[in-house]
Design a protein around this motif. Structure first.
Motif, PDB file in Angstrom:
ATOM      1  N   ARG A 204       7.228  -7.129   7.800  1.00  0.00           N
ATOM      2  CA  ARG A 204       6.711  -6.019   6.992  1.00  0.00           C
ATOM      3  C   ARG A 204       5.658  -6.451   5.969  1.00  0.00           C
ATOM      4  NH1 ARG A 204      12.261  -4.003   4.692  1.00  0.00           N
ATOM      5  NH2 ARG A 204      12.320  -6.271   4.384  1.00  0.00           N
ATOM      6  N   LYS A 205       5.528  -7.747   5.722  1.00  0.00           N
ATOM      7  CA  LYS A 205       4.528  -8.203   4.760  1.00  0.00           C
ATOM      8  C   LYS A 205       3.147  -7.732   5.197  1.00  0.00           C
ATOM      9  CE  LYS A 205       6.981 -12.198   2.913  1.00  0.00           C
ATOM     10  NZ  LYS A 205       6.954 -13.658   2.639  1.00  0.00           N
ATOM     11  N   PRO A 206       2.379  -7.119   4.289  1.00  0.00           N
ATOM     12  CA  PRO A 206       1.129  -6.463   4.691  1.00  0.00           C
ATOM     13  C   PRO A 206       0.051  -7.396   5.215  1.00  0.00           C
ATOM     14  CG  PRO A 206       1.382  -6.465   2.289  1.00  0.00           C
ATOM     15  CD  PRO A 206       2.685  -6.937   2.852  1.00  0.00           C
ATOM     16  N   ASP A 207       0.091  -8.686   4.856  1.00  0.00           N
ATOM     17  CA  ASP A 207      -0.987  -9.589   5.290  1.00  0.00           C
ATOM     18  C   ASP A 207      -0.730 -10.188   6.672  1.00  0.00           C
ATOM     19  OD1 ASP A 207       1.186 -10.950   4.283  1.00  0.00           O
ATOM     20  OD2 ASP A 207       0.006 -12.628   3.505  1.00  0.00           O
ATOM     21  N   ILE A 208       0.383  -9.845   7.294  1.00  0.00           N
ATOM     22  CA  ILE A 208       0.692 -10.371   8.624  1.00  0.00           C
ATOM     23  C   ILE A 208       0.052  -9.476   9.684  1.00  0.00           C
ATOM     24  CG2 ILE A 208       2.545 -10.773  10.292  1.00  0.00           C
ATOM     25  CD1 ILE A 208       4.349 -11.556   7.993  1.00  0.00           C
ATOM     26  N   VAL A 209      -0.668 -10.100  10.620  1.00  0.00           N
ATOM     27  CA  VAL A 209      -1.271  -9.355  11.724  1.00  0.00           C
ATOM     28  C   VAL A 209      -0.191  -9.099  12.775  1.00  0.00           C
ATOM     29  CG1 VAL A 209      -3.008  -9.389  13.543  1.00  0.00           C
ATOM     30  CG2 VAL A 209      -3.536 -10.364  11.287  1.00  0.00           C
ATOM     31  N   LYS A 210      -0.071  -7.849  13.183  1.00  0.00           N
ATOM     32  CA  LYS A 210       1.002  -7.457  14.100  1.00  0.00           C
ATOM     33  C   LYS A 210       0.441  -6.675  15.282  1.00  0.00           C
ATOM     34  CE  LYS A 210       2.647  -5.599  10.343  1.00  0.00           C
ATOM     35  NZ  LYS A 210       2.249  -6.395   9.201  1.00  0.00           N
ATOM     36  N   SER A 211       1.178  -6.721  16.394  1.00  0.00           N
ATOM     37  CA  SER A 211       0.877  -5.864  17.538  1.00  0.00           C
ATOM     38  C   SER A 211       2.175  -5.214  17.987  1.00  0.00           C
ATOM     39  CB  SER A 211       0.245  -6.669  18.680  1.00  0.00           C
ATOM     40  OG  SER A 211       1.129  -7.676  19.124  1.00  0.00           O
ATOM     41  N   TYR A 212       2.044  -4.065  18.675  1.00  0.00           N
ATOM     42  CA  TYR A 212       3.210  -3.249  18.997  1.00  0.00           C
ATOM     43  C   TYR A 212       3.215  -2.902  20.478  1.00  0.00           C
ATOM     44  CZ  TYR A 212       2.698  -2.680  13.957  1.00  0.00           C
ATOM     45  OH  TYR A 212       2.540  -2.913  12.621  1.00  0.00           O
ATOM     46  N   GLN A 213       4.428  -2.817  21.034  1.00  0.00           N
ATOM     47  CA  GLN A 213       4.578  -2.468  22.446  1.00  0.00           C
ATOM     48  C   GLN A 213       5.868  -1.671  22.624  1.00  0.00           C
ATOM     49  OE1 GLN A 213       5.218  -5.812  25.028  1.00  0.00           O
ATOM     50  NE2 GLN A 213       4.782  -4.665  26.892  1.00  0.00           N
ATOM     51  N   SER A 214       5.757  -0.489  23.226  1.00  0.00           N
ATOM     52  CA  SER A 214       6.955   0.289  23.535  1.00  0.00           C
ATOM     53  C   SER A 214       7.819  -0.472  24.529  1.00  0.00           C
ATOM     54  CB  SER A 214       6.576   1.648  24.124  1.00  0.00           C
ATOM     55  OG  SER A 214       5.914   2.439  23.167  1.00  0.00           O
TER      56      SER A 214
ATOM     57  N   LEU B 159       3.771   3.986  13.748  1.00  0.00           N
ATOM     58  CA  LEU B 159       4.131   3.751  15.146  1.00  0.00           C
ATOM     59  C   LEU B 159       3.652   4.891  16.034  1.00  0.00           C
ATOM     60  CD1 LEU B 159       7.752   2.331  14.764  1.00  0.00           C
ATOM     61  CD2 LEU B 159       5.680   1.078  15.388  1.00  0.00           C
ATOM     62  N   GLU B 160       3.761   6.111  15.526  1.00  0.00           N
ATOM     63  CA  GLU B 160       3.248   7.251  16.289  1.00  0.00           C
ATOM     64  C   GLU B 160       1.748   7.109  16.520  1.00  0.00           C
ATOM     65  OE1 GLU B 160       4.810  11.163  15.815  1.00  0.00           O
ATOM     66  OE2 GLU B 160       2.839  12.017  15.399  1.00  0.00           O
ATOM     67  N   GLN B 161       1.033   6.682  15.493  1.00  0.00           N
ATOM     68  CA  GLN B 161      -0.417   6.550  15.603  1.00  0.00           C
ATOM     69  C   GLN B 161      -0.824   5.350  16.446  1.00  0.00           C
ATOM     70  OE1 GLN B 161      -1.370   6.541  11.398  1.00  0.00           O
ATOM     71  NE2 GLN B 161      -1.714   8.756  11.384  1.00  0.00           N
ATOM     72  N   GLU B 162      -0.084   4.247  16.347  1.00  0.00           N
ATOM     73  CA  GLU B 162      -0.415   3.039  17.110  1.00  0.00           C
ATOM     74  C   GLU B 162      -0.175   3.220  18.601  1.00  0.00           C
ATOM     75  OE1 GLU B 162      -1.472  -0.115  16.500  1.00  0.00           O
ATOM     76  OE2 GLU B 162      -1.695  -0.086  14.321  1.00  0.00           O
ATOM     77  N   LEU B 163       0.923   3.902  18.950  1.00  0.00           N
ATOM     78  CA  LEU B 163       1.363   3.927  20.348  1.00  0.00           C
ATOM     79  C   LEU B 163       1.381   5.314  20.965  1.00  0.00           C
ATOM     80  CD1 LEU B 163       4.331   1.381  20.047  1.00  0.00           C
ATOM     81  CD2 LEU B 163       2.059   0.961  21.001  1.00  0.00           C
ATOM     82  N   GLY B 164       0.989   6.330  20.195  1.00  0.00           N
ATOM     83  CA  GLY B 164       0.983   7.678  20.734  1.00  0.00           C
ATOM     84  C   GLY B 164       2.374   8.249  20.957  1.00  0.00           C
ATOM     85  N   LEU B 165       3.355   7.773  20.212  1.00  0.00           N
ATOM     86  CA  LEU B 165       4.716   8.290  20.331  1.00  0.00           C
ATOM     87  C   LEU B 165       4.791   9.701  19.760  1.00  0.00           C
ATOM     88  CD1 LEU B 165       6.647   5.087  19.157  1.00  0.00           C
ATOM     89  CD2 LEU B 165       5.988   5.734  21.484  1.00  0.00           C
ATOM     90  N   ASN B 166       5.736  10.485  20.244  1.00  0.00           N
ATOM     91  CA  ASN B 166       5.837  11.870  19.763  1.00  0.00           C
ATOM     92  C   ASN B 166       7.014  12.052  18.806  1.00  0.00           C
ATOM     93  OD1 ASN B 166       7.788  11.551  21.740  1.00  0.00           O
ATOM     94  ND2 ASN B 166       7.637  13.657  22.486  1.00  0.00           N
ATOM     95  N   ILE B 167       7.115  11.138  17.846  1.00  0.00           N
ATOM     96  CA  ILE B 167       8.211  11.178  16.879  1.00  0.00           C
ATOM     97  C   ILE B 167       8.147  12.445  16.038  1.00  0.00           C
ATOM     98  CG2 ILE B 167       9.278  10.009  14.918  1.00  0.00           C
ATOM     99  CD1 ILE B 167       8.160   7.375  16.082  1.00  0.00           C
ATOM    100  N   SER B 168       6.949  12.796  15.563  1.00  0.00           N
ATOM    101  CA  SER B 168       6.815  14.001  14.729  1.00  0.00           C
ATOM    102  C   SER B 168       7.253  15.241  15.485  1.00  0.00           C
ATOM    103  CB  SER B 168       5.370  14.162  14.235  1.00  0.00           C
ATOM    104  OG  SER B 168       4.469  14.282  15.331  1.00  0.00           O
TER     105      SER B 168
END
Length: 312
Positions: free
Chosen positions: A236-246, A295-304
């Motif tokens: 969660r630290k903001p300076d860490i570069v992250k990538s996401y995968q469903s 996560l919704e914005q990164e991966l197009g999830l329909n959480i909302s």
């Protein structure tokens, strides 16, 4: 105006604004209440249960409220600097809001106020998760120096984490205290007394292949693998570069996470897991108000969409 859905939060909650933007596509019968806005809102509360709120020339009637999004225990209020009565007045405001919210017991809450309060207790989370069959890290919460050092000496790697949500508020600045690696040698350097006043939360550091964030809405489960370019233990630290995968979790894990959310009487939860190199999953914690918009914005999830379905 008859209110169908209430959004209860603070002024700085950007995720609620995002959710309201989606909600407007279905209905405009909603009201957002920020705890800091008490001075610009007018309320009339009848002890038999009638609640009316007046804001910007509009009257809002709570008698038809069907659903509530609850994000924050009401604690943030505006007070004159140096007001010696602030603590008393803040407690009056807190009990006022909580009293109103409890009259809305006919509505569907995402999540119930006191369920949220209970579910944020990390020590209790671990007990409930373990009872449901989830694997948890070896842990000790103690204010005894000897106990802490003995635990750290037994771990090849260990971490220290906040018992609470880790937010530190200093005047106008807010800091997050993250999970951090710690050794017995580093802990000894703190020169703590044999018994210290604030207990510490220590855990073994779990071998980590991936961090997993699981978002649950009703019976819908969104699991995401998080990869990071750092050896830091807290992604969660903001300076860490992250990538996401469903990803798809094993059904046995999904069932336990759904049971966990249900055990806390919640509709929504954000759960952090670790996927070990051997494929096992370790439960870390559950957050009843965890963020999900990115996560919704990164991966197009329909959480909302799922949250709005629950509200409607």
């Amino acid at each position: 105006m008859k209110v169908k859905t209430l959004f209860l939060t603070n002024r700085d909650d950007a995720s609620i604004e995002y959710l309201i933007g989606k909600y407007r596509e279905y209905s405009d019968a909603y009201l957002r209440i920020n705890s800091e806005d008490l001075e610009i809102l007018n309320f009339e509360v009848n002890p038999t249960g009638q609640v009316r709120c007046f804001a910007e020339g509009e009257e809002y009637d709570f008698s038809d409220v069907k659903s509530v999004v609850f994000k924050r225990i009401p604690t943030k209020y505006n007070n004159p600097i140096g007001d010696e009565n602030s603590a008393y007045l803040n407690n009056e405001r807190k009990h006022f809001f909580e009293g109103i919210y409890l009259t809305l017991d006919h509505a569907k809450w995402v999540n119930p106020m006191f369920s949220t309060h209970i579910a944020e207790r990390k020590i209790y989370q671990l007990k409930v998760a373990s009872n449901l069959g989830l694997q948890i890290p070896k842990s000790i919460i103690t204010n005894k120096l000897h106990t802490a050092l003995s635990f750290l000496d037994l771990q090849s790697k260990a971490i220290i984490k906040p018992i609470s949500n880790g937010l530190q508020v200093l005047k106008d600045k807010v800091y997050s205290i993250y999970t951090t690696e710690v050794t017995a040698r580093e802990f000894r350097k703190l020169n703590l007394a044999d018994t210290f006043s604030t207990p510490v939360f220590l855990q073994e550091c779990i071998p980590n292949k991936y961090d997993i964030r699981v978002t649950i809405v009703g019976r819908s489960v969104f699991a995401v693998r998080i990869s990071k370019d750092s050896k830091e233990v807290d992604w969660r630290k903001p300076d860490i570069v992250k990538s996401y995968q469903s990803m798809a979790l094993p059904k046995s894990i999904i069932d336990k996470l759904l049971d966990l959310t249900s055990k806390f009487r919640m509709v929504y939860s954000a759960i952090d897991l670790i996927e070990m190199p051997n494929g096992e999953f370790i439960f870390l914690e559950i957050n009843p108000v965890g963020e999900w918009v990115w996560l919704e914005q990164e991966l197009g999830l329909n959480i909302s969409e799922k949250i709005i379905q629950e509200l409607l």
